[in-house]
Design an enzyme around this catalytic site. Sequence first.
Site, PDB file in Angstrom:
ATOM      1  N   ASN A 257      17.387  10.140  -4.974  1.00 12.97           N
ATOM      2  CA  ASN A 257      18.215   9.244  -5.784  1.00 12.97           C
ATOM      3  C   ASN A 257      19.105   8.407  -4.842  1.00 12.97           C
ATOM      4  OD1 ASN A 257      19.787   8.129  -7.999  1.00 12.97           O
ATOM      5  ND2 ASN A 257      19.201   9.913  -9.199  1.00 12.97           N
TER       6      ASN A 257
ATOM      7  N   CYS B 229      21.932  11.898 -10.544  1.00 14.66           N
ATOM      8  CA  CYS B 229      22.731  10.683 -10.740  1.00 14.66           C
ATOM      9  C   CYS B 229      24.070  10.895 -10.037  1.00 14.66           C
ATOM     10  CB  CYS B 229      22.952  10.405 -12.233  1.00 14.66           C
ATOM     11  SG  CYS B 229      24.049   8.991 -12.486  1.00 14.66           S
TER      12      CYS B 229
ATOM     13  N   THR C 247      14.329  -1.066  -6.152  1.00 12.09           N
ATOM     14  CA  THR C 247      15.134  -2.224  -5.747  1.00 12.09           C
ATOM     15  C   THR C 247      14.268  -3.398  -5.275  1.00 12.09           C
ATOM     16  OG1 THR C 247      16.873  -0.695  -5.122  1.00 12.09           O
ATOM     17  CG2 THR C 247      17.050  -2.917  -4.239  1.00 12.09           C
TER      18      THR C 247
ATOM     19  N   LEU D 101      24.245   5.591 -16.882  1.00 12.77           N
ATOM     20  CA  LEU D 101      23.256   6.196 -17.790  1.00 12.77           C
ATOM     21  C   LEU D 101      23.183   5.521 -19.165  1.00 12.77           C
ATOM     22  CD1 LEU D 101      23.667  10.007 -17.016  1.00 12.77           C
ATOM     23  CD2 LEU D 101      21.512   8.769 -16.979  1.00 12.77           C
TER      24      LEU D 101
ATOM     25  N   LYS E  98      14.067  15.146  -9.538  1.00 12.58           N
ATOM     26  CA  LYS E  98      14.552  14.088  -8.637  1.00 12.58           C
ATOM     27  C   LYS E  98      15.832  14.545  -7.948  1.00 12.58           C
ATOM     28  CE  LYS E  98      15.387   9.117  -8.363  1.00 12.58           C
ATOM     29  NZ  LYS E  98      15.228   7.851  -9.060  1.00 12.58           N
TER      30      LYS E  98
ATOM     31  N   SER F 275      12.613   5.239 -11.560  1.00  5.16           N
ATOM     32  CA  SER F 275      13.466   5.245 -12.749  1.00  5.16           C
ATOM     33  C   SER F 275      14.666   4.311 -12.560  1.00  5.16           C
ATOM     34  CB  SER F 275      13.980   6.662 -13.009  1.00  5.16           C
ATOM     35  OG  SER F 275      14.867   6.650 -14.105  1.00  5.16           O
TER      36      SER F 275
ATOM     37  N   LYS G 289      13.723   4.587 -17.526  1.00  9.10           N
ATOM     38  CA  LYS G 289      15.152   4.819 -17.302  1.00  9.10           C
ATOM     39  C   LYS G 289      15.494   6.197 -17.866  1.00  9.10           C
ATOM     40  CE  LYS G 289      19.562   3.890 -16.644  1.00  9.10           C
ATOM     41  NZ  LYS G 289      20.073   4.304 -15.331  1.00  9.10           N
TER      42      LYS G 289
HETATM   43  O1  RRO Z   1      22.549   5.003 -14.615  1.00  9.83           O
HETATM   44  C1  RRO Z   1      23.017   5.060 -13.454  1.00  9.83           C
HETATM   45  O2  RRO Z   1      24.145   4.628 -13.169  1.00  9.83           O
HETATM   46  C2  RRO Z   1      22.263   5.693 -12.372  1.00  9.83           C
HETATM   47  C3  RRO Z   1      21.455   6.803 -12.507  1.00  9.83           C
HETATM   48 BR1  RRO Z   1      21.124   7.576 -14.144  1.00  9.83          BR
HETATM   49  C4  RRO Z   1      20.834   7.396 -11.380  1.00  9.83           C
HETATM   50  O3  RRO Z   1      20.135   8.407 -11.429  1.00  9.83           O
HETATM   51  N1  RRO Z   1      21.089   6.825 -10.183  1.00  9.83           N
HETATM   52  C5  RRO Z   1      21.847   5.727 -10.038  1.00  9.83           C
HETATM   53  O4  RRO Z   1      22.025   5.252  -8.916  1.00  9.83           O
HETATM   54  N2  RRO Z   1      22.425   5.164 -11.142  1.00  9.83           N
END
Ligand code: RRO
Length: 330
Positions: free
Chosen positions: A217, A155, A291, A99, A190, A47, A71
């Site tokens: 994550n 997140c 990545t 997000l 997650k 994601s 996403k």
């Molecule tokens: O959108 C983000 O900044 C973000 C999310 Br939702 C996540 O789950 N993990 C991350 O490193 N960035």
Amino acid sequence: MMQELSFILLKRQPILKIIHGEKALNANCLRVNLAGLKLANPTMLASGILGYTSETLETIAESGAGAVVTKSVGLAPRKGYVNPAVVQTSCGLINAMGLPNPGIDEFVREIHDAKAVLGVPLIVSVYGFSAEEYAAVARKAVVAGADGVELNVSCPHVKETGSEIGQNLKVLAEVVRKVKSAVNKPVIVKLSPNVTSMADIAEASAEAGADALTVMNTVKAMAIDVETALPILGNRVGGLSGQAVKPIAVRHVYDVYERVKVPIIGCGGIADWRDAVEFILAGASAVQIGTAIATEGPSVFKTVAHGIDAFLKRKGYRSVSEIVGLSHRC
Ligand code: RRO
């Protein structure tokens, strides 16, 4: 137009470094049944990378991913944080996207379109600010055609959702239970590495009904510009992914595998077949790649799947499942 993480900063290397034939990707030994989801090979799109539109999801599926995860999407649209939202370090990326998403009512169109063209399971990552919100978003995603949902309770840098939900065992269990009763598709949770015991959280998720767990994550991190003496990211702090986090993620997969019976999806710094096999030996049934798409290009899915296939054949194994958790035997 939403920013696609991997397009933000990277000097793209040639997209197709090595093109392996389709044969390996259809090999019987690579097939994985992940909580009822049928994957032709154990690689999945993580994601947050290239998961905003049906077109990019299709590109990734055509590049050989066994499944794709979108996403994270919530009930209402969100702009996300101001730029810079991603910074490249010597050992990975730090992001604080915040997000950004169009909200589920808008996103259902992408889900419909993606379902029409994808030949692989489509998993929608969902978040909310309450158990009810997670359940409502998950339900809309499944009604629109999602084959499963991944709950983002991890997140690292958005208040009142993500890891703030995932760290509270009671709230987490309520989220999982509410989503489970709202949808009839696999529910994946997650998990965050930014906690005292991921295994405790994994256990609480499994007891509440999670069908699978994604480990893990991003790791809380930041970068400071020495010339300006200021944090680089718009949000100042973010989450680290890529090469540096791989040993941390492998260790968490190993620990979680000892504690729960539900399938684990390994995620964190996977860039080649050796990384993937290492996660599988630690206990992962499948692996997510994010990545490395930025550094290797989308062909990374084919390259990794082909490498796993060659490894299994060289060692005389008939399926991925034969090596899941093999490092625990002593
Ligand atoms: O959108 C983000 O900044 C973000 C999310 Br939702 C996540 O789950 N993990 C991350 O490193 N960035």
